[in-house]
Design a protein around this motif. Structure first.
Motif, PDB file in Angstrom:
ATOM      1  N   SER A  62      63.159  45.902  13.891  1.00  0.00           N
ATOM      2  CA  SER A  62      62.007  45.066  14.256  1.00  0.00           C
ATOM      3  C   SER A  62      62.217  43.624  13.807  1.00  0.00           C
ATOM      4  O   SER A  62      61.854  42.685  14.527  1.00  0.00           O
ATOM      5  CB  SER A  62      60.712  45.634  13.673  1.00  0.00           C
ATOM      6  OG  SER A  62      60.574  45.364  12.290  1.00  0.00           O
ATOM      7  N   ILE A  63      62.810  43.450  12.643  1.00  0.00           N
ATOM      8  CA  ILE A  63      63.070  42.096  12.130  1.00  0.00           C
ATOM      9  C   ILE A  63      64.124  41.409  12.997  1.00  0.00           C
ATOM     10  O   ILE A  63      63.987  40.237  13.348  1.00  0.00           O
ATOM     11  CB  ILE A  63      63.490  42.150  10.653  1.00  0.00           C
ATOM     12  CG1 ILE A  63      62.321  42.644   9.793  1.00  0.00           C
ATOM     13  CG2 ILE A  63      63.978  40.783  10.172  1.00  0.00           C
ATOM     14  CD1 ILE A  63      62.702  43.021   8.369  1.00  0.00           C
ATOM     15  N   ALA A  64      65.171  42.142  13.357  1.00  0.00           N
ATOM     16  CA  ALA A  64      66.225  41.572  14.204  1.00  0.00           C
ATOM     17  C   ALA A  64      65.671  41.213  15.585  1.00  0.00           C
ATOM     18  O   ALA A  64      65.998  40.150  16.132  1.00  0.00           O
ATOM     19  CB  ALA A  64      67.385  42.551  14.320  1.00  0.00           C
ATOM     20  N   LEU A  65      64.834  42.073  16.147  1.00  0.00           N
ATOM     21  CA  LEU A  65      64.236  41.773  17.448  1.00  0.00           C
ATOM     22  C   LEU A  65      63.305  40.566  17.371  1.00  0.00           C
ATOM     23  O   LEU A  65      63.281  39.722  18.266  1.00  0.00           O
ATOM     24  CB  LEU A  65      63.459  42.987  17.969  1.00  0.00           C
ATOM     25  CG  LEU A  65      64.289  44.132  18.517  1.00  0.00           C
ATOM     26  CD1 LEU A  65      63.415  45.362  18.760  1.00  0.00           C
ATOM     27  CD2 LEU A  65      64.995  43.727  19.800  1.00  0.00           C
ATOM     28  N   THR A  70      62.597  33.730  17.840  1.00  0.00           N
ATOM     29  CA  THR A  70      62.208  32.552  17.065  1.00  0.00           C
ATOM     30  C   THR A  70      62.759  31.290  17.720  1.00  0.00           C
ATOM     31  O   THR A  70      63.615  31.356  18.603  1.00  0.00           O
ATOM     32  CB  THR A  70      62.685  32.650  15.607  1.00  0.00           C
ATOM     33  OG1 THR A  70      64.101  32.800  15.594  1.00  0.00           O
ATOM     34  CG2 THR A  70      62.035  33.827  14.890  1.00  0.00           C
ATOM     35  N   LYS A  71      62.305  30.149  17.244  1.00  0.00           N
ATOM     36  CA  LYS A  71      62.628  28.883  17.906  1.00  0.00           C
ATOM     37  C   LYS A  71      63.965  28.284  17.481  1.00  0.00           C
ATOM     38  O   LYS A  71      64.725  27.810  18.306  1.00  0.00           O
ATOM     39  CB  LYS A  71      61.507  27.876  17.657  1.00  0.00           C
ATOM     40  CG  LYS A  71      60.215  28.271  18.337  1.00  0.00           C
ATOM     41  CD  LYS A  71      59.118  27.272  18.093  1.00  0.00           C
ATOM     42  CE  LYS A  71      57.847  27.764  18.766  1.00  0.00           C
ATOM     43  NZ  LYS A  71      56.710  26.922  18.510  1.00  0.00           N
ATOM     44  N   THR A  72      64.249  28.283  16.184  1.00  0.00           N
ATOM     45  CA  THR A  72      65.450  27.587  15.731  1.00  0.00           C
ATOM     46  C   THR A  72      66.611  28.555  15.493  1.00  0.00           C
ATOM     47  O   THR A  72      66.405  29.743  15.225  1.00  0.00           O
ATOM     48  CB  THR A  72      65.186  26.819  14.422  1.00  0.00           C
ATOM     49  OG1 THR A  72      64.978  27.757  13.360  1.00  0.00           O
ATOM     50  CG2 THR A  72      63.976  25.893  14.549  1.00  0.00           C
ATOM     51  N   GLU A  75      66.372  30.139  12.025  1.00  0.00           N
ATOM     52  CA  GLU A  75      65.435  31.269  11.956  1.00  0.00           C
ATOM     53  C   GLU A  75      66.025  32.510  12.618  1.00  0.00           C
ATOM     54  O   GLU A  75      65.873  33.621  12.122  1.00  0.00           O
ATOM     55  CB  GLU A  75      64.113  30.918  12.643  1.00  0.00           C
ATOM     56  CG  GLU A  75      63.264  29.923  11.897  1.00  0.00           C
ATOM     57  CD  GLU A  75      62.036  29.504  12.703  1.00  0.00           C
ATOM     58  OE1 GLU A  75      60.963  29.396  12.088  1.00  0.00           O
ATOM     59  OE2 GLU A  75      62.146  29.302  13.933  1.00  0.00           O
ATOM     60  N   LYS A  76      66.699  32.317  13.734  1.00  0.00           N
ATOM     61  CA  LYS A  76      67.326  33.437  14.435  1.00  0.00           C
ATOM     62  C   LYS A  76      68.377  34.100  13.548  1.00  0.00           C
ATOM     63  O   LYS A  76      68.400  35.319  13.404  1.00  0.00           O
ATOM     64  CB  LYS A  76      67.988  32.968  15.733  1.00  0.00           C
ATOM     65  CG  LYS A  76      67.019  32.598  16.826  1.00  0.00           C
ATOM     66  CD  LYS A  76      67.772  32.128  18.059  1.00  0.00           C
ATOM     67  CE  LYS A  76      66.886  31.551  19.116  1.00  0.00           C
ATOM     68  NZ  LYS A  76      65.958  32.448  19.725  1.00  0.00           N
ATOM     69  N   ILE A  81      70.094  38.499  10.154  1.00  0.00           N
ATOM     70  CA  ILE A  81      70.798  38.974   8.954  1.00  0.00           C
ATOM     71  C   ILE A  81      69.884  39.855   8.112  1.00  0.00           C
ATOM     72  O   ILE A  81      70.297  40.914   7.637  1.00  0.00           O
ATOM     73  CB  ILE A  81      71.361  37.785   8.136  1.00  0.00           C
ATOM     74  CG1 ILE A  81      72.521  37.147   8.903  1.00  0.00           C
ATOM     75  CG2 ILE A  81      71.808  38.231   6.750  1.00  0.00           C
ATOM     76  CD1 ILE A  81      73.002  35.832   8.324  1.00  0.00           C
ATOM     77  N   GLU A  82      68.636  39.450   7.934  1.00  0.00           N
ATOM     78  CA  GLU A  82      67.684  40.260   7.157  1.00  0.00           C
ATOM     79  C   GLU A  82      67.499  41.635   7.808  1.00  0.00           C
ATOM     80  O   GLU A  82      67.527  42.669   7.134  1.00  0.00           O
ATOM     81  CB  GLU A  82      66.335  39.547   7.058  1.00  0.00           C
ATOM     82  CG  GLU A  82      65.295  40.326   6.292  1.00  0.00           C
ATOM     83  CD  GLU A  82      63.915  39.676   6.297  1.00  0.00           C
ATOM     84  OE1 GLU A  82      62.975  40.309   5.772  1.00  0.00           O
ATOM     85  OE2 GLU A  82      63.758  38.560   6.819  1.00  0.00           O
TER      86      GLU A  82
END
Length: 164
Positions: A62-65, A70-72, A75-76, A81-82
């Protein structure tokens, strides 16, 4: 003090009510529809590393999706990575879990090559091929089977071997 106990209790109850079957369906929908990513992400916020490895892997997914939308670039990258780190944690926690290996495979197969998150594709694919017919849960078997049936990464011979 009572307020603190109430918060802890509500978080504990919320974690216990994350439904794996609904999470599987939410993952399938979120993977194909960016509008549903936030809901999928929000539903897994209470999951921690103490939960079942499947839920940890889905939270990582869910975090990767979410990072994908995201915009930058920063952030992507950070979000990806998280998310991937949580998926890898789940794999280390329970490396013989076909669902966790499936989640990692589905992420790696759909990650751009430039991100270099593709080292375990063949291992996970082989693991799934070996253990698919051992899946006891009809819902999980259908969930993974649907992915394989629609994946261009599995050959017709692979699909036939699994009776898909």
């Amino acid at each position: 003090m009572k307020f603190l106990i109430a918060i802890i209790f509500s978080v504990f109850i919320n974690v216990q009510t994350v439904d794996l079957q609904k999470t599987r369906e939410a993952y399938k929908v979120a993977a194909h529809d960016a509008d549903n990513v936030n809901t999928f992400f929000r539903d897994l916020q209470s999951v921690t590393k103490k939960n079942r490895s499947e839920l940890i892997a889905y939270k990582g997914a869910s975090i990767a999706l979410k990072a994908k939308n995201t915009k930058t670039l920063k952030e992507k990258k950070e979000g990806f990575i998280e998310g991937v780190n949580l998926v890898e944690y789940a794999v280390k926690k329970d490396s013989n879990n076909i669902e966790v290996r499936f989640i990692r495979l589905s992420i790696q197969q759909n990650t751009p090559k430039i991100l270099k998150y593709n080292q375990e594709i063949e291992n996970d694919k082989a693991f799934i091929m070996r253990h698919y017919n051992e899946i006891k849960s009809a819902h999980l078997k259908m969930h993974i089977g649907d992915y394989i049936s629609n994946s261009k990464k599995f050959s017709d011979a692979d699909k036939a071997a699994l009776d898909l």
